[in-house]
Design a protein around this motif. Structure first.
Motif, short mmCIF file in Angstrom:
data_model
loop_
_atom_site.label_atom_id
_atom_site.label_comp_id
_atom_site.label_asym_id
_atom_site.label_seq_id
_atom_site.Cartn_x
_atom_site.Cartn_y
_atom_site.Cartn_z
N PRO B 99 0.79 -1.19 -0.15
CA PRO B 99 0.08 -0.08 -0.01
C PRO B 99 0.97 1.23 0.11
CG PRO B 99 -0.75 -1.67 1.50
CD PRO B 99 0.39 -2.10 1.06
N THR B 102 2.00 3.26 -3.23
CA THR B 102 1.12 4.04 -4.00
C THR B 102 0.61 5.07 -3.05
OG1 THR B 102 -0.59 2.89 -3.29
CG2 THR B 102 0.01 2.44 -5.43
N CYS B 192 1.33 -5.09 6.53
CA CYS B 192 0.94 -4.39 5.25
C CYS B 192 2.47 -4.50 4.21
CB CYS B 192 0.30 -3.11 5.33
SG CYS B 192 -0.97 -3.14 6.10
N VAL B 240 -6.74 5.39 0.78
CA VAL B 240 -7.65 4.16 0.19
C VAL B 240 -6.71 3.33 -0.92
CG1 VAL B 240 -9.70 3.55 -0.97
CG2 VAL B 240 -9.60 5.57 0.66
N CYS B 241 -6.61 1.96 -0.59
CA CYS B 241 -5.87 1.21 -1.49
C CYS B 241 -6.68 -0.09 -1.47
CB CYS B 241 -4.49 0.99 -0.83
SG CYS B 241 -4.06 0.22 0.84
N ALA B 242 -5.80 -0.92 -2.33
CA ALA B 242 -6.55 -2.52 -2.68
C ALA B 242 -6.29 -3.09 -1.21
CB ALA B 242 -5.79 -2.91 -3.87
N ASP B 243 -7.05 -4.05 -1.06
CA ASP B 243 -6.82 -4.87 0.22
C ASP B 243 -6.75 -6.32 -0.20
OD1 ASP B 243 -9.32 -5.36 0.02
OD2 ASP B 243 -9.87 -5.54 2.18
N ASP B 244 -6.05 -6.68 -1.56
CA ASP B 244 -6.20 -7.93 -2.05
C ASP B 244 -4.54 -8.27 -2.25
OD1 ASP B 244 -5.64 -6.30 -3.96
OD2 ASP B 244 -7.17 -7.22 -5.43
N PHE B 245 -3.59 -7.57 -1.68
CA PHE B 245 -2.22 -8.01 -1.56
C PHE B 245 -2.15 -9.58 -0.90
CE2 PHE B 245 -2.34 -3.22 -1.37
CZ PHE B 245 -1.62 -3.06 -2.20
N CYS B 248 -2.37 -9.58 2.72
CA CYS B 248 -3.91 -9.65 3.02
C CYS B 248 -4.65 -10.80 3.52
CB CYS B 248 -4.65 -8.52 2.14
SG CYS B 248 -4.04 -6.92 1.98
N HIS B 254 -8.43 -6.72 8.44
CA HIS B 254 -8.46 -5.61 7.50
C HIS B 254 -9.07 -4.26 7.68
CE1 HIS B 254 -8.17 -8.64 4.04
NE2 HIS B 254 -8.57 -9.28 4.87
N ARG B 257 -9.37 -0.76 6.09
CA ARG B 257 -10.80 -0.15 5.48
C ARG B 257 -11.16 0.95 6.37
NH1 ARG B 257 -10.05 -1.00 0.84
NH2 ARG B 257 -7.95 -0.87 1.72
#
Lengths: 212, 263
Positions: B99, B102, B192, B240-245, B248, B254, B257
């Motif tokens: 995360p 970015t 993370c 705000v970023c993806a949480d499908d690393f 994760c 999580h 979020r």
């Protein structure tokens, strides 16, 4: 109420000094150490475990009972050793390399001791080969590993790999736990069991021992 | 991670981007500021709001011990993005995508930080465990964890207040945003995808030894009840970023979020 029932009751109430006193009385009365252990201390702790599972009591109550269990065991252990009576089992426990978080591991150690296991607590930041060496030296049949960080979880796999490499995996079982750990992760790394808390760890370790 | 952080520097040193570098700054934290609410500790320990007389008495004792042992302290140091990028790269062991890869380039300002509740807290917890006071030790540990988060909150709030209302010398270089236009969140090594070995570069740049936090060979801190990382300030959407690393999958909460949404 007999002396053993009183030990079990008092242990459930978490009265450690009284449990120590009653255990001494039971010994002085000539009761067999194994009887005191099984029908007094372990019976009390089993009842505590059941109440905890049913959410009738909370973790601090379990920990008070565990302290009482240890008070009783301190009286009893010299006799058990002298008579060559084995404890339920022996477990090597530690927080994996790179990780200093030991509250979860400490709670598991307390619960296992409370259930009558001998625990060899290696502390925290434990290197993989130390887990394996401790199990080999002590004859422990179970290694328990804890991790709080995702970055330290891979150290658990190093232990399971070492056990495989040294041909010990069939004799020494592994159980893992900690906030980022899951049953899936246990399967991925070849660990034999996963426990989500201290009480569950006791159940799982008993199951591992029984499966042998 | 590329780009240049906004803003000028403080002090006489030069950063690796050629700008003036900021110096580490201690943040005074009052002990009373970090004592957590009872409800937070009960929640942290997985207990109901009314856990009964005996547990309540143990909790009160835990609060007494915590109050007598607390020595909170904080330290922070603003960094430019190039400097943070170098620190974040650490020893090259971060996850392939994270995360912060970015988030940080879109930040308006970045600050390294560390906070602790002090050595005596950890020593008191260990002493209670050694004395077989497991219930007390466990509740004290929960209280200390909550207190440590609050110490980190205090450092974060200190810096947020400053950048929302910067000193006059900064004002010309950095027009400020109002608090609701900017979200200030912290991120730590060990979480993370930021590998724990990143602590070494972070410690080299921040020098939290000045407030009694030391890094062990394994990259964990002593006292254990310490938090370190980077505080990132910028528009809310950058967090705000993806949480499908990949990492994760191992995360149960999580919680990122809710954090990103400001909950």
């Amino acid at each position: 109420m007999g002396l053993l029932e009183r030990i079990a009751e008092t242990l459930q109430a978490g009265e450690d000094e009284q449990v120590g006193d009653l255990t001494r009385q039971a010994i002085a009365a000539g009761l067999a150490p194994k009887e005191i252990l099984d029908r007094g201390l372990i019976a009390g702790m089993n009842a505590v475990g059941e109440k905890f599972r049913c959410h009738e009591i909370f973790l601090p109550d379990v920990l008070l009972a565990a302290k009482a269990m240890i008070a009783g065991m301190n009286e009893l252990k010299p006799l058990l050793v002298r008579e060559g009576i084995p404890l339920i089992g022996r477990v090597v426990l530690g927080t994996v390399r790179g990780d200093l978080h030991d509250i979860g591991k400490n709670l598991v150690a307390v619960m296992l001791r409370g259930a009558g296991f001998e625990v060899i607590d290696l502390g925290n930041d434990v290197a993989p080969d130390r887990f394996v060496a401790a199990a080999e030296e002590s004859g422990a049949r179970v290694i328990g590993m804890s991790a709080l960080l995702t970055t330290t979880m891979p150290a658990m796999q190093e232990v399971t790999r070492l056990l495989q490499e040294r041909g010990l995996a069939s004799r020494v079982r592994t159980i893992i736990g900690g906030a980022p750990v899951s049953a899936d992760f246990a399967r991925q790394i070849g660990a034999d069991a996963y426990a989500y808390d201290g009480a569950n760890a006791v159940e799982r370790v008993k199951a591992l021992m029984a499966a042998e | 991670m590329t780009g240049a952080a906004r803003g000028g520097g403080r002090g006489g040193e030069r950063g690796d981007d050629g700008r003036a570098a900021w110096a580490s700054e201690r943040v005074a934290i009052a002990a009373g500021r970090v004592v957590p609410p009872r409800a937070d500790v009960l929640r942290c320990a997985g207990l109901p709001s009314d856990p009964g007389g005996r547990t309540s008495a143990i909790l009160e004792r835990a609060f007494e011990l915590l109050a007598s042992a607390l020595q909170p302290a904080g330290i922070l140091r603003e960094v430019s993005l190039p400097e943070f990028a170098r620190i974040y790269a650490g020893e090259g062991r971060n996850a392939p995508a994270t995360p912060l890869d970015t988030i940080a380039p879109r930040a308006e300002r970045l600050a390294l930080f560390a906070a602790t509740t002090g050595r005596a807290v950890s020593e008191t917890i260990a002493a209670r465990f050694a004395a077989n006071d497991f219930a007390l030790a466990t509740l004290l540990d929960a209280a200390a964890s909550a207190a440590t988060e609050r110490a980190a909150d205090a450092v974060q709030e200190f810096w947020a207040a400053r950048i929302h209302a910067p000193a006059l010398t900064d004002r010309a270089a950095r027009p400020t945003r109002s608090p609701d236009e900017r979200r200030v969140l912290r991120y730590s090594p060990g979480y993370c995808g930021w590998d724990l070995t990143g602590q070494r570069a972070l410690f080299a740049a921040l020098a939290p030894e000045a407030i009694g936090i030391h890094l062990r060979e394994s990259c964990l801190m002593e006292p254990l009840k310490s938090i370190s990382g980077v505080i990132v300030a910028g528009p809310p959407e950058i967090h705000v970023c993806a949480d499908d690393f990949a990492f994760c999958r191992d995360c149960r909460t999580h919680g990122c979020r809710e954090r990103a949404r400001g909950c």
